[in-house]
Every structure is written in structure tokens, then in C-alpha cells.
Design a protein around this motif. Structure first.
Motif, PDB file in Angstrom:
ATOM      1  N   ALA A 164       0.820  -1.218   0.000  1.00  0.00           N
ATOM      2  CA  ALA A 164       0.000   0.000   0.000  1.00  0.00           C
ATOM      3  C   ALA A 164       0.853   1.267   0.000  1.00  0.00           C
ATOM      4  CB  ALA A 164      -0.929  -0.008   1.210  1.00  0.00           C
ATOM      5  N   GLY A 165       2.178   1.115  -0.028  1.00  0.00           N
ATOM      6  CA  GLY A 165       3.050   2.276  -0.118  1.00  0.00           C
ATOM      7  C   GLY A 165       3.733   2.701   1.158  1.00  0.00           C
ATOM      8  N   TYR A 166       3.511   1.985   2.232  1.00  0.00           N
ATOM      9  CA  TYR A 166       4.188   2.297   3.490  1.00  0.00           C
ATOM     10  C   TYR A 166       5.568   1.653   3.508  1.00  0.00           C
ATOM     11  CZ  TYR A 166      -0.162   4.105   5.346  1.00  0.00           C
ATOM     12  OH  TYR A 166      -1.291   4.857   5.544  1.00  0.00           O
ATOM     13  N   ASP A 167       6.469   2.246   4.263  1.00  0.00           N
ATOM     14  CA  ASP A 167       7.772   1.628   4.475  1.00  0.00           C
ATOM     15  C   ASP A 167       7.587   0.356   5.287  1.00  0.00           C
ATOM     16  OD1 ASP A 167       9.099   3.679   3.172  1.00  0.00           O
ATOM     17  OD2 ASP A 167       9.574   4.765   5.023  1.00  0.00           O
ATOM     18  N   ARG A 168       8.612  -0.478   5.251  1.00  0.00           N
ATOM     19  CA  ARG A 168       8.602  -1.691   6.075  1.00  0.00           C
ATOM     20  C   ARG A 168       8.363  -1.276   7.529  1.00  0.00           C
ATOM     21  NH1 ARG A 168      10.039  -6.598   5.032  1.00  0.00           N
ATOM     22  NH2 ARG A 168      10.673  -7.989   6.686  1.00  0.00           N
ATOM     23  N   PRO A 169       7.404  -1.917   8.209  1.00  0.00           N
ATOM     24  CA  PRO A 169       7.105  -1.517   9.589  1.00  0.00           C
ATOM     25  C   PRO A 169       8.280  -1.754  10.532  1.00  0.00           C
ATOM     26  CG  PRO A 169       5.470  -3.084   8.764  1.00  0.00           C
ATOM     27  CD  PRO A 169       6.555  -3.003   7.752  1.00  0.00           C
ATOM     28  N   THR A 170       8.361  -0.934  11.542  1.00  0.00           N
ATOM     29  CA  THR A 170       9.300  -1.156  12.636  1.00  0.00           C
ATOM     30  C   THR A 170       8.812  -2.372  13.406  1.00  0.00           C
ATOM     31  OG1 THR A 170       9.764   1.198  12.820  1.00  0.00           O
ATOM     32  CG2 THR A 170      10.255  -0.170  14.758  1.00  0.00           C
ATOM     33  N   LEU A 171       9.687  -3.333  13.645  1.00  0.00           N
ATOM     34  CA  LEU A 171       9.327  -4.550  14.373  1.00  0.00           C
ATOM     35  C   LEU A 171       9.910  -4.499  15.779  1.00  0.00           C
ATOM     36  CD1 LEU A 171       8.211  -7.457  14.585  1.00  0.00           C
ATOM     37  CD2 LEU A 171      10.387  -8.236  13.575  1.00  0.00           C
ATOM     38  N   VAL A 172       9.042  -4.726  16.758  1.00  0.00           N
ATOM     39  CA  VAL A 172       9.466  -4.838  18.153  1.00  0.00           C
ATOM     40  C   VAL A 172       9.011  -6.203  18.645  1.00  0.00           C
ATOM     41  CG1 VAL A 172       9.177  -3.929  20.490  1.00  0.00           C
ATOM     42  CG2 VAL A 172       9.304  -2.353  18.540  1.00  0.00           C
ATOM     43  N   GLU A 173       9.949  -6.968  19.181  1.00  0.00           N
ATOM     44  CA  GLU A 173       9.627  -8.296  19.683  1.00  0.00           C
ATOM     45  C   GLU A 173       9.575  -8.281  21.202  1.00  0.00           C
ATOM     46  OE1 GLU A 173      12.780 -10.563  17.880  1.00  0.00           O
ATOM     47  OE2 GLU A 173      11.575 -10.925  16.082  1.00  0.00           O
ATOM     48  N   VAL A 174       8.602  -9.015  21.747  1.00  0.00           N
ATOM     49  CA  VAL A 174       8.438  -9.146  23.192  1.00  0.00           C
ATOM     50  C   VAL A 174       8.329 -10.641  23.515  1.00  0.00           C
ATOM     51  CG1 VAL A 174       7.371  -6.876  23.490  1.00  0.00           C
ATOM     52  CG2 VAL A 174       5.922  -8.853  23.033  1.00  0.00           C
ATOM     53  N   PRO A 175       8.613 -11.021  24.766  1.00  0.00           N
ATOM     54  CA  PRO A 175       8.618 -12.448  25.096  1.00  0.00           C
ATOM     55  C   PRO A 175       7.285 -13.163  24.855  1.00  0.00           C
ATOM     56  CG  PRO A 175       9.706 -11.197  26.818  1.00  0.00           C
ATOM     57  CD  PRO A 175       9.073 -10.200  25.885  1.00  0.00           C
ATOM     58  N   GLY A 176       6.212 -12.585  25.356  1.00  0.00           N
ATOM     59  CA  GLY A 176       4.903 -13.228  25.236  1.00  0.00           C
ATOM     60  C   GLY A 176       3.818 -12.213  24.967  1.00  0.00           C
ATOM     61  N   ALA A 177       2.601 -12.688  24.825  1.00  0.00           N
ATOM     62  CA  ALA A 177       1.476 -11.804  24.514  1.00  0.00           C
ATOM     63  C   ALA A 177       1.205 -10.804  25.637  1.00  0.00           C
ATOM     64  CB  ALA A 177       0.226 -12.634  24.238  1.00  0.00           C
ATOM     65  N   PHE A 178       1.420 -11.207  26.870  1.00  0.00           N
ATOM     66  CA  PHE A 178       1.125 -10.330  28.002  1.00  0.00           C
ATOM     67  C   PHE A 178       1.952  -9.045  27.960  1.00  0.00           C
ATOM     68  CE2 PHE A 178       0.947  -9.192  32.551  1.00  0.00           C
ATOM     69  CZ  PHE A 178      -0.431  -9.262  32.737  1.00  0.00           C
ATOM     70  N   GLU A 179       3.114  -9.106  27.335  1.00  0.00           N
ATOM     71  CA  GLU A 179       4.001  -7.941  27.248  1.00  0.00           C
ATOM     72  C   GLU A 179       3.671  -7.018  26.070  1.00  0.00           C
ATOM     73  OE1 GLU A 179       5.532 -11.007  29.692  1.00  0.00           O
ATOM     74  OE2 GLU A 179       5.265 -11.187  27.527  1.00  0.00           O
ATOM     75  N   ILE A 180       2.773  -7.424  25.208  1.00  0.00           N
ATOM     76  CA  ILE A 180       2.462  -6.644  24.014  1.00  0.00           C
ATOM     77  C   ILE A 180       1.898  -5.253  24.332  1.00  0.00           C
ATOM     78  CG2 ILE A 180       0.927  -6.523  21.996  1.00  0.00           C
ATOM     79  CD1 ILE A 180       1.412  -9.535  21.612  1.00  0.00           C
ATOM     80  N   PRO A 181       0.890  -5.101  25.199  1.00  0.00           N
ATOM     81  CA  PRO A 181       0.304  -3.763  25.388  1.00  0.00           C
ATOM     82  C   PRO A 181       1.296  -2.691  25.835  1.00  0.00           C
ATOM     83  CG  PRO A 181      -1.179  -5.414  26.249  1.00  0.00           C
ATOM     84  CD  PRO A 181       0.114  -6.123  25.917  1.00  0.00           C
ATOM     85  N   LEU A 182       2.236  -3.020  26.688  1.00  0.00           N
ATOM     86  CA  LEU A 182       3.212  -2.022  27.138  1.00  0.00           C
ATOM     87  C   LEU A 182       4.089  -1.569  25.976  1.00  0.00           C
ATOM     88  CD1 LEU A 182       4.508  -0.297  29.328  1.00  0.00           C
ATOM     89  CD2 LEU A 182       5.944  -2.278  29.916  1.00  0.00           C
ATOM     90  N   ALA A 183       4.550  -2.515  25.169  1.00  0.00           N
ATOM     91  CA  ALA A 183       5.374  -2.152  24.014  1.00  0.00           C
ATOM     92  C   ALA A 183       4.570  -1.300  23.024  1.00  0.00           C
ATOM     93  CB  ALA A 183       5.905  -3.406  23.325  1.00  0.00           C
ATOM     94  N   VAL A 184       3.321  -1.657  22.795  1.00  0.00           N
ATOM     95  CA  VAL A 184       2.453  -0.882  21.901  1.00  0.00           C
ATOM     96  C   VAL A 184       2.253   0.525  22.461  1.00  0.00           C
ATOM     97  CG1 VAL A 184       0.095  -0.687  20.998  1.00  0.00           C
ATOM     98  CG2 VAL A 184       1.306  -2.878  20.879  1.00  0.00           C
ATOM     99  N   GLN A 185       2.034   0.619  23.757  1.00  0.00           N
ATOM    100  CA  GLN A 185       1.846   1.932  24.384  1.00  0.00           C
ATOM    101  C   GLN A 185       3.074   2.823  24.202  1.00  0.00           C
ATOM    102  OE1 GLN A 185      -0.132   2.802  28.368  1.00  0.00           O
ATOM    103  NE2 GLN A 185       2.043   2.694  28.918  1.00  0.00           N
ATOM    104  N   ARG A 186       4.241   2.269  24.405  1.00  0.00           N
ATOM    105  CA  ARG A 186       5.470   3.056  24.248  1.00  0.00           C
ATOM    106  C   ARG A 186       5.627   3.549  22.812  1.00  0.00           C
ATOM    107  NH1 ARG A 186       9.350  -0.692  28.114  1.00  0.00           N
ATOM    108  NH2 ARG A 186       8.613   0.226  30.063  1.00  0.00           N
ATOM    109  N   LEU A 187       5.312   2.703  21.850  1.00  0.00           N
ATOM    110  CA  LEU A 187       5.394   3.105  20.442  1.00  0.00           C
ATOM    111  C   LEU A 187       4.359   4.179  20.116  1.00  0.00           C
ATOM    112  CD1 LEU A 187       5.898  -0.457  18.956  1.00  0.00           C
ATOM    113  CD2 LEU A 187       7.571   1.408  18.861  1.00  0.00           C
ATOM    114  N   ALA A 188       3.141   3.977  20.582  1.00  0.00           N
ATOM    115  CA  ALA A 188       2.069   4.941  20.297  1.00  0.00           C
ATOM    116  C   ALA A 188       2.366   6.302  20.930  1.00  0.00           C
ATOM    117  CB  ALA A 188       0.724   4.398  20.798  1.00  0.00           C
ATOM    118  N   ARG A 189       2.908   6.296  22.125  1.00  0.00           N
ATOM    119  CA  ARG A 189       3.224   7.557  22.813  1.00  0.00           C
ATOM    120  C   ARG A 189       4.453   8.266  22.239  1.00  0.00           C
ATOM    121  NH1 ARG A 189       2.306   6.223  29.233  1.00  0.00           N
ATOM    122  NH2 ARG A 189       0.032   6.377  29.180  1.00  0.00           N
ATOM    123  N   SER A 190       5.249   7.551  21.480  1.00  0.00           N
ATOM    124  CA  SER A 190       6.480   8.140  20.962  1.00  0.00           C
ATOM    125  C   SER A 190       6.216   9.251  19.956  1.00  0.00           C
ATOM    126  CB  SER A 190       7.350   7.052  20.293  1.00  0.00           C
ATOM    127  OG  SER A 190       6.808   6.690  19.032  1.00  0.00           O
TER     128      SER A 190
END
Length: 150
Positions: free
Chosen positions: A36-62
Motif C-alpha cells: 500500500a506504499g508504506y515503508d517496512r514496519p518497525t518490528l518490536v519483539e516481546v517475550p509473550g502476549a502479556f508484554e504486548i500492550p506495554l510495548a504498543v503503548q510506548r510506540l504509540a506515545r512516541s
């Protein structure tokens, strides 16, 4: 001749539990948003699903991303924690989206039945690729509706 502006950056957070399956969702997502024309997304890996919301929050707030997607696999490990984990992750993702006004998309899936044998692994690997592509299309759709895409 003027160039059209480059669409904003997108990030994806992926859990490492069952990485061989989750990676397919990330690949499908990446294929859809880059097509669709976007650059390759930034990938952030976390150990498990439970850690996903915090990583998403940090990215969204950035302030660096116009959307953040999440990919993960929450399975029933026989101790009845999967429903709590899945609910906490989805609730956390919705809270981030509402608090930051950055679209957050969920590709965190909780299959009714998953067993680590070849048949299920093969099925869910294919399924996650498709779901990743659908997640990418949803991200592009949300950004287009919100006027964030060029």
C-alpha cells in the motif's frame, strides 16, 4: 514535479511464544502495508502476549507512528490462564488506542484448540499469514479513513 508525501510510519509488536507461527502474521502484515506504499514496519519483539500492550503503548506515545499493530498467539496450556491473558491483552490494546488516539490493531489470536503437532502447526502457520494480511489491510483502511495516508 512535486512528490506526494510519504505515508507515516507503522510499527508491529510480535510475541516470541510460537514465533514460527507469529512470524507469518508479521510477514503477511508487512506485505500488505508495503504493497500500500508504506515503508517496512518497525518490528518490536516481546517475550509473550502479556508484554504486548506495554510495548504498543510506548510506540504509540512516541509520536513516531501513525499506527501500531500487535501479533501474538495465546494458547490454552491446560491451566486456564489463556482466557485471562487474551482478555488482558485485548483490553490493554484498546486502552492504548483510546488514550493515545493512535490506531492500534490486534492480530493477537486465541484459537479454541491448538496442540503442538504437525497438523495444527501447519494449519495455524497458514492461518496466521492470512490474518496478518487482513491486519495490514485493516491498518491501511483505518489510516485512509482517518486521513493519515497519502
Amino acid at each position: 514535479m512535486s512528490q506526494s508525501p510519504t505515508p507515516g510510519r507503522i510499527a508491529v509488536v510480535a510475541s516470541r511464544w510460537h514465533a514460527e507461527i507469529v512470524n507469518e502474521a508479521v510477514a503477511g502484515f508487512t506485505a500488505a502495508v508495503t504493497a500500500a506504499g508504506y515503508d517496512r514496519p518497525t518490528l518490536v519483539e516481546v517475550p509473550g502476549a502479556f508484554e504486548i500492550p506495554l510495548a504498543v503503548q510506548r510506540l504509540a506515545r512516541s509520536g513516531e507512528y501513525v499506527a501500531v499493530a500487535a501479533c501474538g498467539l495465546v494458547v490454552n496450556g491446560g491451566i486456564y490462564a489463556h482466557e485471562y491473558v487474551a482478555s488482558a491483552v485485548i483490553d490493554g490494546l484498546m486502552q492504548v488506542q483510546l488514550a493515545t488516539d493512535v490506531p492500534v490493531l490486534s492480530g493477537v489470536l486465541t484459537p479454541l484448540h491448538f496442540h503442538e503437532h504437525e497438523e495444527h502447526t501447519n494449519y495455524f502457520t497458514r492461518h496466521f499469514r492470512q490474518k496478518g494480511e487482513e491486519l495490514g489491510a485493516a491498518a491501511v483502511g483505518v489510516l485512509t479513513v482517518n486521513g493519515d495516508a497519502s
